[in-house]
Design an enzyme around this catalytic site. Structure first.
Site, mmCIF file in Angstrom:
data_model
loop_
_atom_site.group_PDB
_atom_site.id
_atom_site.type_symbol
_atom_site.label_atom_id
_atom_site.label_comp_id
_atom_site.label_asym_id
_atom_site.label_seq_id
_atom_site.Cartn_x
_atom_site.Cartn_y
_atom_site.Cartn_z
ATOM 1 N N PHE A 16 -6.926 21.303 -24.969
ATOM 2 C CA PHE A 16 -7.238 19.888 -25.038
ATOM 3 C C PHE A 16 -8.507 19.675 -24.208
ATOM 4 O O PHE A 16 -8.701 20.345 -23.200
ATOM 5 C CB PHE A 16 -6.088 19.004 -24.535
ATOM 6 N N THR A 17 -9.327 18.714 -24.640
ATOM 7 C CA THR A 17 -10.673 18.552 -24.067
ATOM 8 C C THR A 17 -10.668 18.471 -22.533
ATOM 9 O O THR A 17 -11.283 19.304 -21.853
ATOM 10 C CB THR A 17 -11.329 17.294 -24.649
ATOM 11 N N PHE A 28 -18.414 14.445 -26.813
ATOM 12 C CA PHE A 28 -17.966 13.553 -27.898
ATOM 13 C C PHE A 28 -17.866 12.095 -27.445
ATOM 14 O O PHE A 28 -17.974 11.186 -28.255
ATOM 15 C CB PHE A 28 -16.619 14.015 -28.466
ATOM 16 N N LYS A 47 0.134 7.369 -23.656
ATOM 17 C CA LYS A 47 0.565 7.742 -25.009
ATOM 18 C C LYS A 47 2.039 7.383 -25.188
ATOM 19 O O LYS A 47 2.376 6.216 -25.321
ATOM 20 C CB LYS A 47 0.314 9.230 -25.249
ATOM 21 N N ARG A 91 -12.547 15.060 -34.457
ATOM 22 C CA ARG A 91 -11.928 16.156 -33.717
ATOM 23 C C ARG A 91 -12.369 17.446 -34.398
ATOM 24 O O ARG A 91 -11.671 17.998 -35.241
ATOM 25 C CB ARG A 91 -10.393 16.034 -33.696
ATOM 26 N N ASP A 135 2.067 20.008 -20.621
ATOM 27 C CA ASP A 135 1.290 18.805 -20.917
ATOM 28 C C ASP A 135 2.210 17.928 -21.770
ATOM 29 O O ASP A 135 2.343 18.136 -22.974
ATOM 30 C CB ASP A 135 -0.002 19.166 -21.660
ATOM 31 N N TYR A 146 0.838 -1.212 0.000
ATOM 32 C CA TYR A 146 0.000 0.000 0.000
ATOM 33 C C TYR A 146 0.868 1.255 0.000
ATOM 34 O O TYR A 146 0.574 2.231 -0.690
ATOM 35 C CB TYR A 146 -0.938 0.030 1.217
HETATM 36 C C1 LIG Z 1 -4.831 12.052 -23.544
HETATM 37 C C2 LIG Z 1 -4.462 13.435 -23.226
HETATM 38 C C3 LIG Z 1 -4.728 14.012 -21.988
HETATM 39 C C4 LIG Z 1 -5.544 13.312 -20.912
HETATM 40 O O1 LIG Z 1 -4.975 12.139 -20.510
HETATM 41 P P1 LIG Z 1 -5.824 10.835 -20.056
HETATM 42 O O2 LIG Z 1 -4.769 9.861 -19.689
HETATM 43 O O3 LIG Z 1 -6.636 10.417 -21.239
HETATM 44 O O4 LIG Z 1 -6.664 11.244 -18.910
HETATM 45 C C5 LIG Z 1 -4.278 15.294 -21.752
HETATM 46 N N1 LIG Z 1 -3.636 15.986 -22.698
HETATM 47 C C6 LIG Z 1 -3.381 15.489 -23.921
HETATM 48 C C7 LIG Z 1 -2.673 16.305 -24.930
HETATM 49 C C8 LIG Z 1 -3.784 14.191 -24.225
HETATM 50 O O5 LIG Z 1 -3.568 13.714 -25.452
#
Ligand SMILES: *Cc1c(COP(=O)(O)O)cnc(C)c1O
Length: 488
Positions: free
Chosen positions: A153-154, A478, A287, A411, A244, A101
Site C-alpha cells: 500500500f502506498t 499520485f 474506512k 491505481r 493492516d 489533555y
Molecule cells: C488508507 C489506508 C492506509 C493509510 O491510512 P490513512 O488514514 O489514509 O493515513 C493504510 N493502509 C490501507 C490499506 C489503507 O487503505
C-alpha cells in the site's frame, strides 16, 4: 466462485432476486435482496455542473482528480476514506467528547472497544493510519531489513522504506491478474515467503505485513486458512505478523460468504478471530469505522507498547489522545461497534456488488471477483491504444469526470511511483481506475448513474488521449502530480 445471474429486476423497487452457486456446496441457492439497515435523517445537497465547466476544471486540476475542488464533483467516488456517513449515535458521541489533555474518558472507551472487538490489549491513537505506520515502522524495522506483505500500500511501503526497509511482495500471482476469479486473492504465497527467508534469513525479516481486504489488489480478501498457516510459519521462524486492519470487517464478511466453516459465524466473531492471529495492527479508522479522521496502532506486547508511547509523543500527541480529539475517539469507538454488524456489511458489500454486476453485464472490463470497498476498472483493457507510460488509468479517471462529474482514482503506474533504488517508473500489472464507494452515503440511483457514465466513456474510449507529467512530486506522486495530454 459465486456466479451471479439476475433472475428478475423490478423497476422502481429495490432490485434483484439473484441466483448464485455457493462457493462451498456448488448448488443453486436463492439470494434475497438487500436494503440499507438505516433511514436518512439529513441530506447534503450536491452541485450539478456542465460538461464545459468540467473540461475547464480538469485542465485546471492538471488531469489529477485529487486536485479537483470537491464542489465541482457530482458523485464522489475518489475514496472511501473519511467520507462515510456517521450515525446519529456517532454524532451523539461527538457531543460526549472529554477534551482533557490527559486521560480522556473517550480514550478508555476506545481502548476497551479495540480490546473487545479486535482483541488487541494496547491502543495508541494516531491522527490517521499513516501516523500509526510511521511509528510502527520506526520501532520494528532496521536498515537493510525486508518486509514481506500481501501487496504494497502506498503510505505503508513508503514508511517501511523511510525506516530503512525494503518491501517484498508475497501475494499469490492471481492477485496481479484482473481476470482471475480466485475467491481469496489477498492470500500469501508461501513459496515466495520461503524464497525470501532462504535469501535473507529470519533476522532480516522483522514482520510480515498482512492487509485484510487488500486495497491495491481490488479490495480482495485473505482467507482464514491462509492466515492460520501464516501464523504457524511465523511462529516457526520467530517473525511477527502486523495487520493492516483498515478493512478487516469487509474481509470478515467475505470469509463468512466464501470460506467453508464460517457460514454460521457473525462478522463480529470472524473479525475477532482474524485479529487474534496477528501480533500488532495499524488502523485507518477513516474506512471500516466510518469516522472522518483518526487511526491507531494496537498490539499485545507490553514492551512494544511502551516504546510506541515514547514515539507517539514526538509525532502525534500524548499517548491517551495521539492525534485525535476526545470527541473523535468517542465517534470511533461507536463506529467500530457498528462496522461489524452483519446487516451493515451485507448492505455495504451488496451495494458494491450491485454496481459491479451492472458494469459486468454491460461488458466493462473489471477486476474480478467484486471487491469489498470499490469496483476497479481495467484501464489497459478499456484504453488498449495507450501505452502504460502514458498512464491509461489516470487518463480514464479524467475522462470519466469530464463525462459526468464522477470522481474516481487512479491505481496504476502513477500510484506505483518510481523504484527507490533505480529511479525508474514502476509499471504494475494492474492499471486500474477505482470507483470507491463511501459507506452509507450514496443510493442505488447514484450507482445506476455511475454505471451508465462508465459505459458511455467506454464507447468513446478511442478519443481518450494519454498523459504526461508536467509536475512530478518525489514521493506519493499520485496525490499532487500534474499532467497534460500527449499529442497523439
Ligand atoms: C488508507 C489506508 C492506509 C493509510 O491510512 P490513512 O488514514 O489514509 O493515513 C493504510 N493502509 C490501507 C490499506 C489503507 O487503505
Amino acid at each position: 466462485m459465486p456466479q451471479f445471474t439476475v433472475v428478475s429486476v423490478h423497476s422502481g423497487v429495490t432490485v434483484t432476486t439473484v441466483r448464485f452457486y455457493s462457493t462451498t456446496g456448488g448448488e443453486l441457492v436463492e439470494k434475497r435482496s438487500w436494503a440499507e439497515p438505516y433511514k436518512i435523517k439529513m441530506v447534503e445537497l450536491i452541485k450539478m455542473t456542465t460538461e464545459e465547466e468540467r473540461k475547464a476544471a480538469i485542465v485546471e486540476a492538471g488531469y489529477n482528480t485529487f486536485l479537483l475542488k470537491s464542489e465541482d464533483v457530482y458523485i464522489d467516488l475518489l475514496t472511501d476514506s473519511g467520507v462515510g456517513a456517521m450515525s446519529d449515535r456517532q454524532w451523539a458521541g461527538i457531543m460526549m467528547g472529554d477534551e482533557a489533555y490527559a486521560g480522556s474518558r473517550n480514550f478508555y472507551h476506545l481502548q476497551k472497544t479495540v480490546e473487545d472487538y479486535y482483541s488487541y490489549q494496547y491502543t495508541v491513537p494516531t491522527h490517521q493510519g499513516r501516523g500509526a505506520e510511521n511509528i510502527l515502522s520506526q520501532l520494528l524495522i532496521k536498515e537493510g531489513d525486508c518486509v514481506p506483505g500481501n501487496m504494497y500500500f502506498t503510505t505503508t511501503r513508503l514508511h517501511q522504506e523511510l525506516a530503512g526497509g525494503t518491501f517484498v511482495d508475497v501475494i499469490i500471482d492471481e492477485a496481479h491478474d484482473p481476470n482471475s476469479t480466485h475467491p481469496f486473492k489477498g492470500n500469501v504465497d508461501f513459496g515466495k515467503l520461503d524464497a525470501l527467508l532462504k535469501d535473507v534469513g529470519s533476522d532480516r525479516i522483522p514482520y510480515v505485513c498482512i492487509a485484510t481486504c487488500v486495497n491495491m489488489a481490488g479490495g480482495q480478501p485473505i482467507s482464514m486458512a491462509n492466515l492460520r498457516e501464516l501464523r504457524v510459519w511465523c511462529n516457526q521462524h520467530g517473525i511477527l505478523i502486523v495487520h493492516d486492519m483498515t478493512r478487516v470487517a469487509e474481509n470478515a464478511y467475505f470469509i463468512q460468504q466464501r470460506e467453508a466453516g464460517y457460514e454460521a459465524l457473525s462478522v463480529q466473531q470472524i473479525v475477532h478471530e482474524i485479529c487474534g492471529l496477528t501480533d500488532a495492527a495499524t488502523m485507518s479508522s477513516k474506512k471500516d469505522a466510518m469516522v472522518n479522521i483518526g487511526g491507531f496502532l494496537a498490539m499485545n506486547d507490553e514492551r512494544l507498547y511502551e516504546r510506541a508511547c515514547e514515539l507517539v509523543v514526538v509525532y502525534e500527541g500524548l499517548h491517551t489522545y495521539g492525534g485525535m480529539a476526545g470527541r473523535d475517539m468517542e465517534a470511533l469507538a461507536i463506529g467500530i461497534t457498528e462496522s461489524v454488524q452483519d446487516n451493515h456489511m451485507q448492505a455495504r458489500v451488496g451495494q458494491i456488488e450491485y454496481l459491479w454486476e451492472k458494469l459486468e453485464s454491460a461488458g466493462v472490463p473489471l477486476v474480478r471477483p467484486c471487491g469489498g470497498h470499490a469496483v476497479f476498472l481495467d484501464a489497459r483493457a478499456i484504453l488498449p491504444h495507450l501505452k502504460q507510460d502514458q498512464f491509461p488509468a489516470q487518463a480514464l479517471a479524467a475522462a470519466l469526470y469530464v463525462e459526468s462529474g464522477i470522481r474516481a482514482m487512479e491505481r496504476g503506474a502513477v500510484s506505483a511511483g518510481r523504484d527507490s533504488k533505480t529511479g525508474q517508473n514502476r509499471l504494475p500489472k494492474l492499471e486500474l481506475v477505482r470507483l470507491t464507494i463511501p459507506r452509507r452515503v450514496y443510493t442505488q440511483a447514484h450507482m445506476d448513474v455511475t454505471a451508465e457514465s462508465v459505459v458511455r466513456v467506454m464507447h468513446r474510449a478511442s478519443e481518450v488521449r494519454g498523459l504526461r507529467f508536467t509536475y512530478e512530486p518525489s514521493m506519493l506522486r499520485f496525490f499532487q502530480g500534474r499532467f497534460e495530454e500527449c499529442d497523439s
